[in-house]
Write an enzyme that holds these catalytic residues in place. Structure first.
Site, PDB file in Angstrom:
ATOM      1  N   ARG A 162      60.488 -63.423  68.505  1.00  0.00           N
ATOM      2  CA  ARG A 162      60.228 -64.508  67.468  1.00  0.00           C
ATOM      3  C   ARG A 162      61.314 -65.509  67.782  1.00  0.00           C
ATOM      4  O   ARG A 162      62.123 -65.807  66.719  1.00  0.00           O
ATOM      5  CB  ARG A 162      60.484 -63.748  66.165  1.00  0.00           C
ATOM      6  CG  ARG A 162      59.569 -62.602  66.126  1.00  0.00           C
ATOM      7  CD  ARG A 162      58.279 -62.613  66.117  1.00  0.00           C
ATOM      8  NE  ARG A 162      57.377 -61.524  65.798  1.00  0.00           N
ATOM      9  CZ  ARG A 162      56.008 -61.398  66.028  1.00  0.00           C
ATOM     10  NH1 ARG A 162      55.224 -62.487  66.467  1.00  0.00           N
ATOM     11  NH2 ARG A 162      55.342 -60.576  65.775  1.00  0.00           N
ATOM     12  N   GLU A 287      57.309 -49.542  62.983  1.00  0.00           N
ATOM     13  CA  GLU A 287      56.744 -50.385  64.080  1.00  0.00           C
ATOM     14  C   GLU A 287      56.895 -49.798  65.287  1.00  0.00           C
ATOM     15  O   GLU A 287      56.971 -50.516  66.438  1.00  0.00           O
ATOM     16  CB  GLU A 287      57.218 -51.734  64.032  1.00  0.00           C
ATOM     17  CG  GLU A 287      56.629 -52.719  62.567  1.00  0.00           C
ATOM     18  CD  GLU A 287      57.228 -53.917  62.628  1.00  0.00           C
ATOM     19  OE1 GLU A 287      58.113 -54.632  63.465  1.00  0.00           O
ATOM     20  OE2 GLU A 287      56.539 -54.636  61.777  1.00  0.00           O
ATOM     21  N   ASP A 366      58.027 -59.314  54.619  1.00  0.00           N
ATOM     22  CA  ASP A 366      58.481 -59.551  55.987  1.00  0.00           C
ATOM     23  C   ASP A 366      58.814 -61.060  55.823  1.00  0.00           C
ATOM     24  O   ASP A 366      58.237 -61.814  56.691  1.00  0.00           O
ATOM     25  CB  ASP A 366      57.616 -59.061  56.837  1.00  0.00           C
ATOM     26  CG  ASP A 366      58.054 -59.283  58.381  1.00  0.00           C
ATOM     27  OD1 ASP A 366      59.335 -59.362  58.426  1.00  0.00           O
ATOM     28  OD2 ASP A 366      57.403 -58.943  59.323  1.00  0.00           O
ATOM     29  N   GLU A 394      60.420 -67.314  61.847  1.00  0.00           N
ATOM     30  CA  GLU A 394      59.030 -66.854  62.494  1.00  0.00           C
ATOM     31  C   GLU A 394      57.911 -67.385  61.468  1.00  0.00           C
ATOM     32  O   GLU A 394      56.883 -67.502  61.787  1.00  0.00           O
ATOM     33  CB  GLU A 394      59.323 -65.228  62.131  1.00  0.00           C
ATOM     34  CG  GLU A 394      58.031 -64.639  62.554  1.00  0.00           C
ATOM     35  CD  GLU A 394      58.146 -63.046  62.484  1.00  0.00           C
ATOM     36  OE1 GLU A 394      59.278 -62.473  62.300  1.00  0.00           O
ATOM     37  OE2 GLU A 394      57.244 -62.300  62.877  1.00  0.00           O
ATOM     38  N   GLU A 513      56.268 -74.222  51.790  1.00  0.00           N
ATOM     39  CA  GLU A 513      55.486 -73.507  51.005  1.00  0.00           C
ATOM     40  C   GLU A 513      54.414 -73.804  50.665  1.00  0.00           C
ATOM     41  O   GLU A 513      53.193 -73.369  50.469  1.00  0.00           O
ATOM     42  CB  GLU A 513      56.439 -73.014  49.819  1.00  0.00           C
ATOM     43  CG  GLU A 513      55.799 -72.222  49.009  1.00  0.00           C
ATOM     44  CD  GLU A 513      56.552 -71.861  47.422  1.00  0.00           C
ATOM     45  OE1 GLU A 513      57.191 -72.596  47.240  1.00  0.00           O
ATOM     46  OE2 GLU A 513      56.258 -70.926  46.914  1.00  0.00           O
TER      47      GLU A 513
HETATM   48  C1  GCV Z   1      62.079 -57.252  65.657  1.00  0.00           C
HETATM   49  C2  GCV Z   1      58.573 -58.449  62.051  1.00  0.00           C
HETATM   50  C3  GCV Z   1      58.237 -59.381  63.155  1.00  0.00           C
HETATM   51  C4  GCV Z   1      58.833 -58.301  64.268  1.00  0.00           C
HETATM   52  C5  GCV Z   1      60.261 -57.807  64.189  1.00  0.00           C
HETATM   53  C6  GCV Z   1      60.075 -57.058  62.727  1.00  0.00           C
HETATM   54  C7  GCV Z   1      61.394 -56.346  62.431  1.00  0.00           C
HETATM   55  O1  GCV Z   1      57.325 -57.404  61.830  1.00  0.00           O
HETATM   56  O2  GCV Z   1      57.025 -59.851  63.407  1.00  0.00           O
HETATM   57  O3  GCV Z   1      58.685 -59.292  65.591  1.00  0.00           O
HETATM   58  O4  GCV Z   1      60.701 -56.933  65.142  1.00  0.00           O
HETATM   59  O5  GCV Z   1      59.647 -57.901  61.728  1.00  0.00           O
HETATM   60  O6  GCV Z   1      62.013 -57.196  61.521  1.00  0.00           O
HETATM   61  O7  GCV Z   1      61.852 -55.336  62.824  1.00  0.00           O
END
Ligand code: GCV
Length: 687
Positions: A162, A287, A366, A394, A513
């Site tokens: 990102r 994740e 997120d 991001e 936004e």
């Molecule tokens: C580092 C989101 C982002 C991921 C990131 C994750 C996190 O899902 O898309 O790239 O991973 O957050 O904060 O761990």
């Protein structure tokens, strides 16, 4: 955007000085100066003032000193030294002289940069500082930037996950860079805004990066040396699976004594190489990263075994609360990703060791452009907590759109999450919570402007400033940044630049936004373009738990207690009640908390569908004024105020922002017209 300029060490493309151009510091070299005391950070002050005429403390117009090096207050012409907190500084103006004082060399260095900042801000606002003493100390004891940098270029995430500003400033060709001068320049910038900790690798710890903890400690020590000179401590992201992957153990069970011993040895190894090492950052059970759940253990069990290993050395663990099911079935409407952090962590309140800080993303999903504050922050009074902000953009335009995030962060930090305490009070420590941290995911890379979009430098600047003092207003912070960054401009040019940049940046978060996902619904981002640009249904039938549930009748997620997922019930009063009811839920979060018909009338008076149609139109129209503001500076291009390279980058990105905003407008508007069949009363073109 221009291609990654690659290795920054080529003399032809020196990095942009960001907010510390020579012109910002130069006024302090004109008068007699005395720097008193020892320490690397005071040597950094001496470097800043190399060409200034020197004088002894009694004579110099500007004294920068460690208080223990001041023989007597009278030597500075003062009746007494001010009472300064250990990590704070004082700026004393008396009899036409200025003394900058701190208990340590690092505190004095930060005080010097505060003086530089004041000078720049005063130019912007025309303020004349009266004589007297101003003391400033950080609100949060830990003000940390996390880098999602990989040592190796990851096959689909690139080198900086990102990252929107080129490669990593730390690593190249699979190892730590031999030339770390850019890291040193970064450390100087960070010291000037009060950041005191940096984590140098991605929280997604891949096999190569895991070895930073063992094989590469000598190299990590080289990075740490760059930061140390500016009072910044180095942290590493570590994999919870390390005892197995690096240590060859059969288990990573945190309650297994062999595992605990492995962590003790690992911590000792790091401190042997980096004596002032800060500690570990951990993403576990998230994740795909390994974690304690595999052994039937809790996240407190997991964090505490690392904390015990770090404790003898004074290190801490930042343990992320970003834990949720990323393998969700989109058909399953009983699972709500927004609930996950609270459900996993709040029952553990009081069980984390006192050198663990639980790091909580600002919102429950997120880093979307609009989310409510995470209820976890109000629900763990016996735990040290950090708020995690995403400086890297991001979901807010990926450093191709102007989006000044201080406006958002200041709102988050000042939000009274339990009706009484602000988020800033909770994370910086109050009568309930012990002090935690303010953490940001950094937005820099090898790009010559550091951040891709030159105006995204202001986000990094604002992060540090708000972490130090969350009560600062976004406009005041922007004035400081403009004053510093454009210090080389003549007075007239400077006034025009200031007007133009405020016009472009003050409302840019809300504008972003307005042309992207409406009313808090979130995640309508392209999956193919890695979260850049519109993708209204891109995540609707996915495993990631991020849905908007638009159908022919309405849109939004019912998170009420009465009929939905119950998420609204995770808030204390008054927010629980405010969010629970469609009648009292704030418009901007309506679709985050409720599924409503398209004809539902917002407090602002429009129906939801008409708001979707109009707000996209209005936001794109506003870009005319944004572009005109930059255009108004055209005659300055090529002067010291606006170098041609800066102008070229700005124009390229403003063009891209317009293209992308139109794409957002047209896709979102057409999508909802096609779903709902409700005509646009304003008659905008719909495809
Ligand atoms: C580092 C989101 C982002 C991921 C990131 C994750 C996190 O899902 O898309 O790239 O991973 O957050 O904060 O761990």
């Amino acid at each position: 955007m221009s291609p990654d300029p690659g290795d920054f060490s080529t003399p032809a493309t020196p990095p942009h000085p960001a907010w510390l151009p020579d012109a910002a510091v130069a006024p302090f070299r004109l008068d007699t100066v005395c720097v008193l005391g020892a320490g690397a950070a005071l040597d950094a002050v001496r470097d800043e003032l190399t060409d200034a005429p020197s004088a002894d403390a009694a004579e110099a117009r500007l004294v920068i000193a460690r208080t223990d090096a001041v023989a007597a207050p009278s030597a500075l012409g003062l009746p007494a030294l001010p009472d300064i907190p250990d990590d704070g500084h004082a700026i004393v103006r008396a009899a036409g002289r200025v003394a900058v004082l701190g208990a340590t060399d690092v505190a004095a260095l930060r005080g010097f940069y505060a003086l530089v900042r004041e000078h720049a801000a005063d130019r912007a606002t025309g303020r004349v500082r009266p004589e007297g003493t101003v003391i400033s100390a950080p609100s949060a004891p830990l003000r940390m930037l996390d880098h999602w940098d990989n040592v190796e270029v990851h096959p689909w995430m690139g080198q900086v996950e990102r990252g929107y500003a080129g490669g990593s400033i730390f690593y190249a060709e699979g190892r730590v860079r031999s030339d770390l001068s850019r890291v040193r320049a970064y450390a100087r910038l960070l010291a000037s805004i009060g950041v005191d900790a940096v984590c140098v690798n991605n929280v997604n710890v891949h096999a190569r990066e895991a070895r930073l903890l063992t094989d590469d400690l000598g190299e990590v020590a080289r990075i740490a040396a760059q930061f140390r000179a500016y009072g910044i401590r180095t942290f590493l992201s570590v994999s919870f699976g390390s005892p197995m992957t690096l240590g060859g153990l059969a288990t990573g069970d945190p309650l297994d004594p062999a595992v605990a011993d492995w962590w003790v040895d690992a911590a000792a190894g790091v401190y042997a190489a980096v004596p002032d090492f800060g500690g570990f950052l951990v993403k576990a059970d998230s994740e795909g990263q390994p974690g304690p759940f595999a052994y039937g253990r809790t996240h407190a069990d997991g964090a505490n075994v690392l904390a015990a290993a770090l404790r003898p050395h004074g290190g801490i663990v930042l343990w992320r609360a970003f834990v949720y099911d990323h393998e969700q079935d989109w058909r399953d409407r009983s699972t709500d990703r927004a609930r996950a952090a609270y459900d996993h962590f709040v029952p553990l309140d009081g069980q984390f060791a006192d050198n663990v800080i639980v790091q909580v993303k600002h919102g429950p999903i997120d880093f979307q452009v609009r989310e409510p504050l995470s209820p976890v922050l109000a629900a763990m009074p016996r735990t040290r907590l950090a708020i995690e902000l995403q400086v890297t953009q991001e979901y807010t335009g990926q450093q191709r759109h102007v989006c000044y995030l201080a406006s958002a962060w200041s709102e988050y930090l000042g939000f009274r999450l339990d009706g009484e305490r602000t988020v800033a009070e909770i994370v910086t420590g109050d009568e309930q919570n012990s002090p935690g941290a303010v953490v940001g995911v950094s937005n820099v890379g090898t790009d010559r402007f550091w951040t891709g979009h030159p105006l995204a430098q202001a986000n990094l600047y604002a992060f540090g400033r708000l972490a130090w003092d969350p009560t600062l207003t976004p406009t005041a912070v922007l004035d400081e940044w403009i004053g510093l960054t454009f210090a080389a401009a003549s007075d007239d040019a400077f006034r025009r630049i200031r007007v133009a940049l405020h016009a472009m940046m003050d409302g840019s978060w809300l504008r972003y936004e307005s042309y992207t996902a409406p009313l808090g619904v979130g995640f309508m981002v392209s999956a193919e373009q890695r979260h850049y640009g519109p993708g209204v249904d891109a995540y609707e039938y996915s495993k990631w738990g991020t849905y908007h549930f638009a159908d022919r009748d309405g849109v939004g997620v019912d998170r009420s207690v009465a009929t939905g997922t119950g998420y609204a019930g995770q808030y204390p009063s008054p927010w629980r009640e405010r969010y629970e009811s469609v009648d009292t839920c704030p418009d901007e979060l309506l679709l985050f908390f409720h599924h409503v018909p398209y004809g539902h009338v917002l407090h602002a008076g429009k129906t939801v569908i008409q708001h979707i149609y109009d707000s996209r139109h209005d936001a794109v129209e506003e870009l005319d004024a944004v572009e005109a503001a930059w255009e108004s500076l055209a005659d300055l291009v090529g002067t010291a105020a606006v170098p041609a390279a800066l102008d070229a980058r700005m124009r390229e990105l403003l063009c891209e922002q317009r293209r992308s905003a139109i794409e957002w407008r047209d896709q979102v508007r057409s999508y909802f017209f096609r779903k709902s069949g409700v005509p646009d009363l304003a008659g905008h073109t719909i495809y």
